[in-house]
Design an enzyme around this catalytic site. Sequence first.
Site, PDB file in Angstrom:
ATOM      1  CE  LYS A  30      -0.494  -1.909  -0.924  1.00 18.47           C
ATOM      2  NZ  LYS A  30       0.604  -2.631  -0.221  1.00 18.47           N
TER       3      LYS A  30
ATOM      4  CB  THR B  58      -1.691  -4.673   2.612  1.00 20.70           C
ATOM      5  OG1 THR B  58      -0.904  -4.603   1.408  1.00 20.70           O
ATOM      6  CG2 THR B  58      -1.062  -3.804   3.679  1.00 20.70           C
TER       7      THR B  58
ATOM      8  CG  ASP C  88       1.172  -3.632  -7.172  1.00 26.63           C
ATOM      9  OD1 ASP C  88       1.324  -4.723  -7.761  1.00 26.63           O
ATOM     10  OD2 ASP C  88       1.754  -3.357  -6.119  1.00 26.63           O
TER      11      ASP C  88
ATOM     12  CG  ASP D 116      -2.076  -5.285  -2.501  1.00 26.30           C
ATOM     13  OD1 ASP D 116      -2.333  -5.155  -1.282  1.00 26.30           O
ATOM     14  OD2 ASP D 116      -0.956  -5.052  -2.991  1.00 26.30           O
TER      15      ASP D 116
ATOM     16  CG  ASN E 157      -1.509  -1.015  -4.678  1.00 29.60           C
ATOM     17  OD1 ASN E 157      -0.353  -0.613  -4.796  1.00 29.60           O
ATOM     18  ND2 ASN E 157      -1.786  -2.228  -4.225  1.00 29.60           N
TER      19      ASN E 157
END
Length: 453
Positions: free
Chosen positions: A199, A235, A215, A197, A202
């Site tokens: 991005k 995502t 996260d 994840d 984060n």
Amino acid sequence: MSAIFDIELQDAGPLHRDESEDDDIVEIDAEECVALNLNEIVNSSDVVETVPISEQNVNRAREKVGPQDFELRKVIGKGGYGKVFQVRKITGNDSGTIFAMKVLRKALIVRNQKDTAHTRAERNILESIKHPFIVDLKYAFQTGHKLYLILEYMCGGELFRHLNAEGIFMEDTARFYLCEIILALQHLHLQGIIYRDLKPENVLLDADGHIKLTDFGLCKEHIQEGVLTHTFCGTIEYMAPEILAKTGHGKAVDWWSLGSLTYDMLTGAPPFTSNSRKKTIEKILRGKLTFPGFVTADAQDFIRKLLRRQVAQRLGSTQSDGEEVKAHKFFKHINWNDVISRQLEPPFKPQLSSKEDVSQFDKDFTAASPVDSPVDYTLSESADGLFQGFTYVAPSILEDVFLQQPYLSTMSPPSVIKARSPRKATRGFSPRTTHHHFHNAHLSNHTNAVETK
């Protein structure tokens, strides 16, 4: 509009499939954990430092902590499953210390088996991973209704916020953040963990402007070389094509996400986006990668090699993993020892009035009253038992050893990256409006994921 997905696939390809269920929880007791960690240390090529054990550097007894030990200061994040607060510790040896407190409602998590597994995995990963570019877990505890993770407070806010404000980053600025992210991902991969994840939301900044990943709710543990896992998660704009194609995936998905993030930082948006989820997925699977003329040849080559759809051809997909990524010519002037030692000077240092400053977080959150909302339900004994062993206190010896590591030394003078943000006129180029709209409703936590059957 961005969305996070976490779906268990039943029709994934059979090659190198992980024989266990993708999100099964592997439970081992404390003695087994110690044995495993010792074996990893003995078998590793790293230098092992001997640390004297004494009453001064070992917790003689586990400190018991709970919500009553923390003063709620500000709300800094919010989502469907709970809140994130800035808090101050009001008891114990670390009284007065500012932390971030993530609060999750048990009743909402136990509705979905995967959410329960991911929550436990996040807590376990945060306990086991100690790295200068990964957020540190200080405490974990629970009440009859809620779970609490006490994390170091990253007062610089999200990289997303700064990227959104600038529109795009100059290449030297992006390179600084990429260097620290690469070392964090490489460390996770060495521990058999896929992040899944990556991005801008984060990636958090500390008071000095260095980054830390946060996260870990969508991470996958216990992944060995050549083994694929099959959860549809992440995502969309940053998801690798092998996740979307449901063919199984390994650690190389993180390097695809790094390529998408690099493109995002340099151009103002991820490489494959559209006004609909279906069209975005189609572009990721089959779209042509194009670049604005201001992106240099080295940066284009780096991104192209990370965004190769054939996994075997992707930069970082071999057993050398992050070493292959670090060796790319985009980083030809980087001294990686300076990176891990935090000797590179950050291109941006947050302007903070105090250690409690929340100015780098969304005002829609910080303006809210900091209240840990009461609950009026009772979990069954079996449901509550799913969170057995959640409590954690960071041992003082781990903190002492961590602070003594060479990468935190400040003895040598810093290497300066001469970077400045582009003129504000470039902001009109950045198509971030819908992304930011979604982010305002998004808690930096996997439990706010969009679940699709």
